[in-house]
Design an enzyme around this catalytic site. Structure first.
Site, PDB file in Angstrom:
ATOM      1  N   CYS A   9     -70.050   6.753  13.528  1.00 39.48           N
ATOM      2  CA  CYS A   9     -70.599   7.975  13.306  1.00 39.48           C
ATOM      3  C   CYS A   9     -69.257   8.994  12.791  1.00 39.48           C
ATOM      4  O   CYS A   9     -68.621   9.329  13.565  1.00 39.48           O
ATOM      5  CB  CYS A   9     -71.236   8.734  14.330  1.00 39.48           C
ATOM      6  SG  CYS A   9     -71.679  10.357  14.014  1.00 39.48           S
TER       7      CYS A   9
ATOM      8  N   CYS B 158     -69.582  12.725  13.807  1.00 33.51           N
ATOM      9  CA  CYS B 158     -69.112  13.073  15.131  1.00 33.51           C
ATOM     10  C   CYS B 158     -67.553  12.796  15.121  1.00 33.51           C
ATOM     11  O   CYS B 158     -66.787  13.717  15.982  1.00 33.51           O
ATOM     12  CB  CYS B 158     -69.728  11.973  16.258  1.00 33.51           C
ATOM     13  SG  CYS B 158     -71.455  11.679  15.891  1.00 33.51           S
ATOM     14  N   ASP B 159     -67.160  11.651  14.634  1.00 37.93           N
ATOM     15  CA  ASP B 159     -65.606  11.411  15.136  1.00 37.93           C
ATOM     16  C   ASP B 159     -64.761  11.619  14.264  1.00 37.93           C
ATOM     17  O   ASP B 159     -63.503  11.480  14.381  1.00 37.93           O
ATOM     18  CB  ASP B 159     -65.654   9.834  15.541  1.00 37.93           C
ATOM     19  CG  ASP B 159     -66.598   9.612  16.903  1.00 37.93           C
ATOM     20  OD1 ASP B 159     -66.653  10.561  17.573  1.00 37.93           O
ATOM     21  OD2 ASP B 159     -67.069   8.544  16.796  1.00 37.93           O
TER      22      ASP B 159
END
Ligand code: NAP
Length: 305
Positions: free
Chosen positions: A135, A138-139
């Site tokens: 992701c 997200c990261d």
């Protein structure tokens, strides 16, 4: 003696953010609610060490966020049964068989999520959350000024690779063939981005590192030659698979198996709803999952559709 079937107003299958939100709303509406999960509550977000895009919470971990949701759901009366896997679902009759029991309900909310297709190479599982990610939204911010690789050649790989150029110094896109599957528009954007370098005809044979990702080993599909590439992040986008197999043949899905719903999360079977990442939708985030969970539980408790 045969145990009588436990009966509920609403059974929710899958205790990720969509299922837990549905549980909070359902039990708060006074519905007798059962939430089933084949493991512990959490879903994919459980593995994220930092979540900083959940409104109202500046920064938390996926595990802490889930723990709060579990506390909310149980405080309103949801019964959670964990490590109980659904083996059979008769959606028309609203009968659910698990590896431990059999349940009847007035409505069913499917919130079983999806899963990343895995490369299945050494290091992928061991370094998950330590440089291996599925992701970029997200990261990505954790890789500021670093070098990362994206594996895959479809729309997801290119779109996420482009997103990663906002943070990383360099983004290698590693593809097993010499042409991309991604749309022309995304290809053009990627080819003209100076931070992106393509590595063609190559597959990852291992992801290496001790505490964190330090390198990946690549095999060239034409020459079989192996090389090592130093980097700190490996983002794998080789497709996703919806966890909808046990409902196969009962519901309408898109060609990939994602369940089709209306705007109230209703499926074609009255009283059966789908919410979160198992549903055909344009975006899969925790916030969209909780939104789906809300809508599905309100629909189910009102008995509409
Ligand atoms: P996808 O289209 O199935 O692409 C998967 C990619 O991973 C392909 O390039 C494939 O290579 C590669 N791959 C598969 N297994 C592999 C393996 N074991 N090792 C190495 N590479 C492997 O998946 P996706 O990109 O996640 O997209 C899924 C769907 O969502 C598509 O229909 C896509 O159009 C759509 N989508 C659309 C957008 C958008 O429109 N903005 C954004 C994201 C996703 P090959 O090409 O050689 O098969």
């Amino acid at each position: 003696m045969v145990n009588p079937m436990e009966e509920y107003d609403t059974i929710i299958i899958g205790a990720g953010p969509a299922g837990l939100t549905a549980a909070i709303y359902s039990s708060r509406e006074g519905q007798k609610t059962l939430l089933l999960d084949k493991a512990v509550p959490g879903g994919q977000i459980y593995l994220s060490s930092i979540v900083e895009n959940y409104p109202g919470v500046k920064s938390t971990s996926g595990a802490a966020l889930i723990s709060t949701m579990v506390g909310q759901a149980t405080s309103f009366g949801t019964k959670i049964k964990q490590f109980e896997e659904v083996k059979e679902a008769n959606l028309k009759e609203k009968i659910i068989k698990t590896d431990r029991g059999e349940y009847k309900s007035k409505s069913i909310i499917i919130a079983t999520g999806n899963r990343w297709r895995k490369l299945n190479v050494p290091g992928e599982e061991e370094l998950l959350g330590k440089g291996v990610s599925y992701c970029a939204t997200c990261d990505g911010p954790f890789f500021k000024n670093q070098e990362v690789a994206v594996i895959g050649g479809g729309d997801s790989a290119i779109e996420e690779g482009l997103h990663l150029t906002k943070f990383a110094n360099k983004v290698y896109i590693i593809h097993r063939r010499n042409e991309l599957r991604a749309s022309k528009r995304l290809q053009d954007l990627a080819f003209s981005n100076p931070k992106i370098e393509f590595i063609w005809n190559s597959e990852v044979s291992s992801i290496n590192g001790n505490a964190n990702v330090e390198s990946i080993t690549l095999k060239n599909n034409n020459s079989n030659e192996e090389t090592s590439l130093a980097l700190s992040g490996a983002f794998i986008f080789i497709g996703m698979l919806p966890n909808s197999e046990i409902f196969k043949g009962q519901l309408e899905t898109d060609p990939r198996g994602y369940i089709l719903t209306g705007e109230w999360m209703q499926t074609k079977i009255p009283g059966v709803y789908a919410a979160g990442d198992v549903r055909h939708s344009p975006l899969k985030q925790v916030t969209t999952a909780t939104s789906d969970g809300t809508v599905s539980a309100v629909s189910a408790s009102r008995g509409q559709f």
